[in-house]
Motif scaffolding. Structure first.
Motif, mmCIF file in Angstrom:
data_model
loop_
_atom_site.group_PDB
_atom_site.id
_atom_site.type_symbol
_atom_site.label_atom_id
_atom_site.label_comp_id
_atom_site.label_asym_id
_atom_site.label_seq_id
_atom_site.Cartn_x
_atom_site.Cartn_y
_atom_site.Cartn_z
ATOM 1 N N PRO A 171 47.310 48.523 39.319
ATOM 2 C CA PRO A 171 47.397 47.468 38.293
ATOM 3 C C PRO A 171 48.245 46.302 38.780
ATOM 4 N N GLY A 172 47.750 45.101 38.512
ATOM 5 C CA GLY A 172 48.423 43.899 38.980
ATOM 6 C C GLY A 172 47.937 43.423 40.334
ATOM 7 N N GLY A 173 47.132 44.236 41.002
ATOM 8 C CA GLY A 173 46.643 43.891 42.332
ATOM 9 C C GLY A 173 45.421 42.995 42.296
ATOM 10 N N SER A 174 44.881 42.746 43.481
ATOM 11 C CA SER A 174 43.740 41.840 43.643
ATOM 12 C C SER A 174 42.659 42.481 44.515
ATOM 13 N N LEU A 175 41.447 42.050 44.278
ATOM 14 C CA LEU A 175 40.302 42.405 45.119
ATOM 15 C C LEU A 175 39.365 41.217 45.165
ATOM 16 N N LYS A 176 38.589 41.127 46.246
ATOM 17 C CA LYS A 176 37.563 40.087 46.344
ATOM 18 C C LYS A 176 36.231 40.745 46.642
ATOM 19 N N ASN A 232 24.059 31.934 51.289
ATOM 20 C CA ASN A 232 23.425 32.715 50.205
ATOM 21 C C ASN A 232 24.346 33.834 49.728
ATOM 22 N N THR A 233 25.607 33.506 49.572
ATOM 23 C CA THR A 233 26.608 34.517 49.223
ATOM 24 C C THR A 233 27.457 34.056 48.051
ATOM 25 N N MET A 234 27.763 35.004 47.192
ATOM 26 C CA MET A 234 28.599 34.766 46.019
ATOM 27 C C MET A 234 29.837 35.646 46.132
ATOM 28 N N TYR A 235 30.926 35.167 45.550
ATOM 29 C CA TYR A 235 32.189 35.903 45.618
ATOM 30 C C TYR A 235 32.788 36.038 44.227
ATOM 31 N N LEU A 236 33.650 37.032 44.077
ATOM 32 C CA LEU A 236 34.434 37.177 42.857
ATOM 33 C C LEU A 236 35.849 37.556 43.264
ATOM 34 N N GLN A 237 36.772 36.611 43.116
ATOM 35 C CA GLN A 237 38.175 36.877 43.370
ATOM 36 C C GLN A 237 38.787 37.401 42.084
ATOM 37 N N MET A 238 39.321 38.605 42.137
ATOM 38 C CA MET A 238 39.873 39.250 40.955
ATOM 39 C C MET A 238 41.372 39.451 41.142
ATOM 40 N N ASN A 239 42.153 38.835 40.276
ATOM 41 C CA ASN A 239 43.608 38.937 40.332
ATOM 42 C C ASN A 239 44.141 39.577 39.056
ATOM 43 N N SER A 240 45.374 40.022 39.118
ATOM 44 C CA SER A 240 46.029 40.629 37.952
ATOM 45 C C SER A 240 45.159 41.703 37.311
ATOM 46 N N LEU A 241 44.644 42.564 38.130
ATOM 47 C CA LEU A 241 43.718 43.594 37.652
ATOM 48 C C LEU A 241 44.422 44.589 36.752
ATOM 49 N N THR A 242 43.684 45.061 35.763
ATOM 50 C CA THR A 242 44.177 46.068 34.819
ATOM 51 C C THR A 242 43.212 47.253 34.828
ATOM 52 N N PRO A 243 43.645 48.393 34.313
ATOM 53 C CA PRO A 243 42.727 49.543 34.244
ATOM 54 C C PRO A 243 41.442 49.222 33.478
ATOM 55 N N GLY A 244 41.509 48.282 32.558
ATOM 56 C CA GLY A 244 40.323 47.887 31.809
ATOM 57 C C GLY A 244 39.263 47.192 32.653
ATOM 58 N N ASP A 245 39.619 46.788 33.865
ATOM 59 C CA ASP A 245 38.664 46.169 34.769
ATOM 60 C C ASP A 245 37.893 47.196 35.603
ATOM 61 N N THR A 246 38.245 48.453 35.456
ATOM 62 C CA THR A 246 37.577 49.509 36.202
ATOM 63 C C THR A 246 36.104 49.607 35.831
ATOM 64 N N GLY A 247 35.265 49.760 36.835
ATOM 65 C CA GLY A 247 33.842 49.917 36.593
ATOM 66 C C GLY A 247 33.040 49.636 37.854
ATOM 67 N N VAL A 248 31.743 49.771 37.714
ATOM 68 C CA VAL A 248 30.850 49.401 38.813
ATOM 69 C C VAL A 248 30.452 47.946 38.605
ATOM 70 N N TYR A 249 30.648 47.148 39.624
ATOM 71 C CA TYR A 249 30.340 45.724 39.562
ATOM 72 C C TYR A 249 29.012 45.468 40.267
ATOM 73 N N TYR A 250 28.127 44.831 39.529
ATOM 74 C CA TYR A 250 26.790 44.519 40.036
ATOM 75 C C TYR A 250 26.623 43.018 40.168
ATOM 76 N N CYS A 251 25.915 42.598 41.188
ATOM 77 C CA CYS A 251 25.577 41.183 41.279
ATOM 78 C C CYS A 251 24.104 40.998 40.945
#
Length: 120
Positions: A13-18, A75-94
């Motif tokens: 929690p509080g971390g980041s992923l891209k 042809n690429t998309m990104y999602l920078q995710m900061n301040s992550l919380t447990p509520g952000d848990t899941g499978v992310y689909y593009c």
């Protein structure tokens, strides 16, 4: 047309992923792209979307924390995710709206999903 999502993993929690989503195959136009997520037992929900020109839209739950972007040359998309919380848990689909050839119609294509787990 294939969409390859990557970048998921385990983060505290509080971390980041891209996340990244690369589109490949026969592509004439690559229009709106989007990230969705699905938590266990929940329906898939829209996280963020971005038009070819860069106009963005975010779910209220991620505004101010997530940033969607794209590189049209790759042809690429990104999602920078900061301040992550447990509520952000899941499978992310593009998802991408693609017109494969000059004679075909637009259609939506989905990637295979990448798992994001936010836990201490």
């Amino acid at each position: 047309v294939q969409l390859q999502a990557s970048g998921g993993g385990l983060v505290q929690p509080g971390g980041s992923l891209k996340l990244s989503c690369a589109a490949s195959g026969t592509i004439f136009t690559l229009n709106t792209m989007a990230w969705y997520r699905q938590a266990l037992g929940n329906q898939r929900e829209l996280v963020a979307s971005i038009s070819y020109g860069g106009s963005t839209n975010y779910a209220d739950s991620v505004k101010g924390r997530f940033t969607i972007s794209r590189d049209n040359a790759k042809n690429t998309m990104y999602l920078q995710m900061n301040s992550l919380t447990p509520g952000d848990t899941g499978v992310y689909y593009c998802k991408a709206r693609v017109r494969p050839t000059t004679t075909s119609y637009e259609d939506d294509y989905w990637g295979q999903g990448t798992l994001v787990t936010v836990s201490s």
